[in-house]
Motif scaffolding. Sequence first.
Motif, PDB file in Angstrom:
ATOM      1  N   UNK A   7       0.876  -1.173   0.000  1.00  0.00           N
ATOM      2  CA  UNK A   7       0.000   0.000   0.000  1.00  0.00           C
ATOM      3  C   UNK A   7       0.909   1.217   0.000  1.00  0.00           C
ATOM      4  N   UNK A   8       0.782   2.070  -1.005  1.00  0.00           N
ATOM      5  CA  UNK A   8       1.599   3.278  -1.097  1.00  0.00           C
ATOM      6  C   UNK A   8       0.750   4.481  -0.738  1.00  0.00           C
ATOM      7  N   UNK A   9       1.177   5.212   0.294  1.00  0.00           N
ATOM      8  CA  UNK A   9       0.477   6.403   0.740  1.00  0.00           C
ATOM      9  C   UNK A   9       1.330   7.614   0.399  1.00  0.00           C
ATOM     10  N   UNK A  10       0.917   8.349  -0.624  1.00  0.00           N
ATOM     11  CA  UNK A  10       1.678   9.515  -1.082  1.00  0.00           C
ATOM     12  C   UNK A  10       1.261  10.744  -0.301  1.00  0.00           C
ATOM     13  N   UNK A  11       2.247  11.574   0.031  1.00  0.00           N
ATOM     14  CA  UNK A  11       1.992  12.762   0.835  1.00  0.00           C
ATOM     15  C   UNK A  11       2.987  13.855   0.465  1.00  0.00           C
ATOM     16  N   UNK A  12       3.010  14.933   1.250  1.00  0.00           N
ATOM     17  CA  UNK A  12       3.884  16.072   0.925  1.00  0.00           C
ATOM     18  C   UNK A  12       5.272  15.958   1.560  1.00  0.00           C
TER      19      UNK A  12
ATOM     20  N   UNK B 293       4.708  -5.800   7.083  1.00  0.00           N
ATOM     21  CA  UNK B 293       3.508  -6.468   7.600  1.00  0.00           C
ATOM     22  C   UNK B 293       3.744  -7.031   8.993  1.00  0.00           C
ATOM     23  N   UNK B 294       2.666  -7.118   9.734  1.00  0.00           N
ATOM     24  CA  UNK B 294       2.707  -7.698  11.069  1.00  0.00           C
ATOM     25  C   UNK B 294       3.159  -9.148  10.986  1.00  0.00           C
TER      26      UNK B 294
ATOM     27  N   UNK C  22       3.846   1.846   2.623  1.00  0.00           N
ATOM     28  CA  UNK C  22       4.942   2.750   2.324  1.00  0.00           C
ATOM     29  C   UNK C  22       4.426   4.183   2.325  1.00  0.00           C
ATOM     30  N   UNK C  23       5.097   5.045   3.075  1.00  0.00           N
ATOM     31  CA  UNK C  23       4.814   6.478   3.048  1.00  0.00           C
ATOM     32  C   UNK C  23       5.893   7.108   2.193  1.00  0.00           C
ATOM     33  N   UNK C  24       5.477   7.831   1.149  1.00  0.00           N
ATOM     34  CA  UNK C  24       6.451   8.424   0.237  1.00  0.00           C
ATOM     35  C   UNK C  24       5.920   9.731  -0.321  1.00  0.00           C
ATOM     36  N   UNK C  25       6.807  10.481  -0.955  1.00  0.00           N
ATOM     37  CA  UNK C  25       6.446  11.772  -1.529  1.00  0.00           C
ATOM     38  C   UNK C  25       5.631  11.582  -2.791  1.00  0.00           C
ATOM     39  N   UNK C  26       4.574  12.369  -2.924  1.00  0.00           N
ATOM     40  CA  UNK C  26       3.778  12.342  -4.148  1.00  0.00           C
ATOM     41  C   UNK C  26       4.565  12.890  -5.333  1.00  0.00           C
TER      42      UNK C  26
ATOM     43  N   UNK D  76      -1.070  -3.480   7.584  1.00  0.00           N
ATOM     44  CA  UNK D  76      -0.012  -4.404   8.002  1.00  0.00           C
ATOM     45  C   UNK D  76      -0.570  -5.582   8.792  1.00  0.00           C
ATOM     46  N   UNK D  77      -1.668  -5.367   9.517  1.00  0.00           N
ATOM     47  CA  UNK D  77      -2.302  -6.477  10.232  1.00  0.00           C
ATOM     48  C   UNK D  77      -2.847  -7.506   9.254  1.00  0.00           C
ATOM     49  N   UNK D  78      -3.187  -7.047   8.042  1.00  0.00           N
ATOM     50  CA  UNK D  78      -3.719  -7.946   7.014  1.00  0.00           C
ATOM     51  C   UNK D  78      -2.622  -8.504   6.116  1.00  0.00           C
TER      52      UNK D  78
END
Length: 195
Positions: free
Chosen positions: A72-77, A178-179, A152-156, A145-147
């Motif tokens: 799962x990729x979570x893009x942010x600033x 993952x857990x 991943x937290x990364x820059x957009x 992660x429990x699943x």
Amino acid sequence: LSQPIAQVLLSADALDSKSGYQNAQATFAELLRRGVIPVVNENDSVAISELRFGDNDSLSALVATLVGASHLFLATDVDALYTSNPHAAPVPGEPPAEPIREPADLSDALARAEEAAAATSGGGGGSQWGTGGIVTKLRAAQLATAAGTATVILSSQRPDAIGAILEGARDVGTVILPSQHIVTSRKRWIMALPP
């Protein structure tokens, strides 16, 4: 390139039964089997305040869980989770902000982020752990992660980092593994339910 896509509108109440959850799983499985990329949004037109996902990070973690995604990729600033706000000047006597590439304890990281968010009025934005809703991203990471899904937290601004991370790079973004204790399918459904 003519990549087929489909908009999928999802509402929390559609997942409040095991059959609804399974129907959503089947829909995503069929779309992916046909090579269609689903673009998922909350169905705001029918959602009621008591049954809302609330944020895109939680919704994306739920979808990653539904489809059994490996990542799962979570893009942010910001380009990673940080030890302090990377956009602010260091506090005198304190070390400068350093990226946390792989948090040792997700629960601890979330608790620290929530504490920092409470100390600021932005609900997590601009807190000591960076900006871009880090608290919601870490909460989403708990579900994913429990699943069994790495988060991943990364820059957009760095979409190229996705390929590097998939190839094993650990010097970009923050990878939350993952857990070790993956929850069963039934528990994943229960975790997906709104409180």
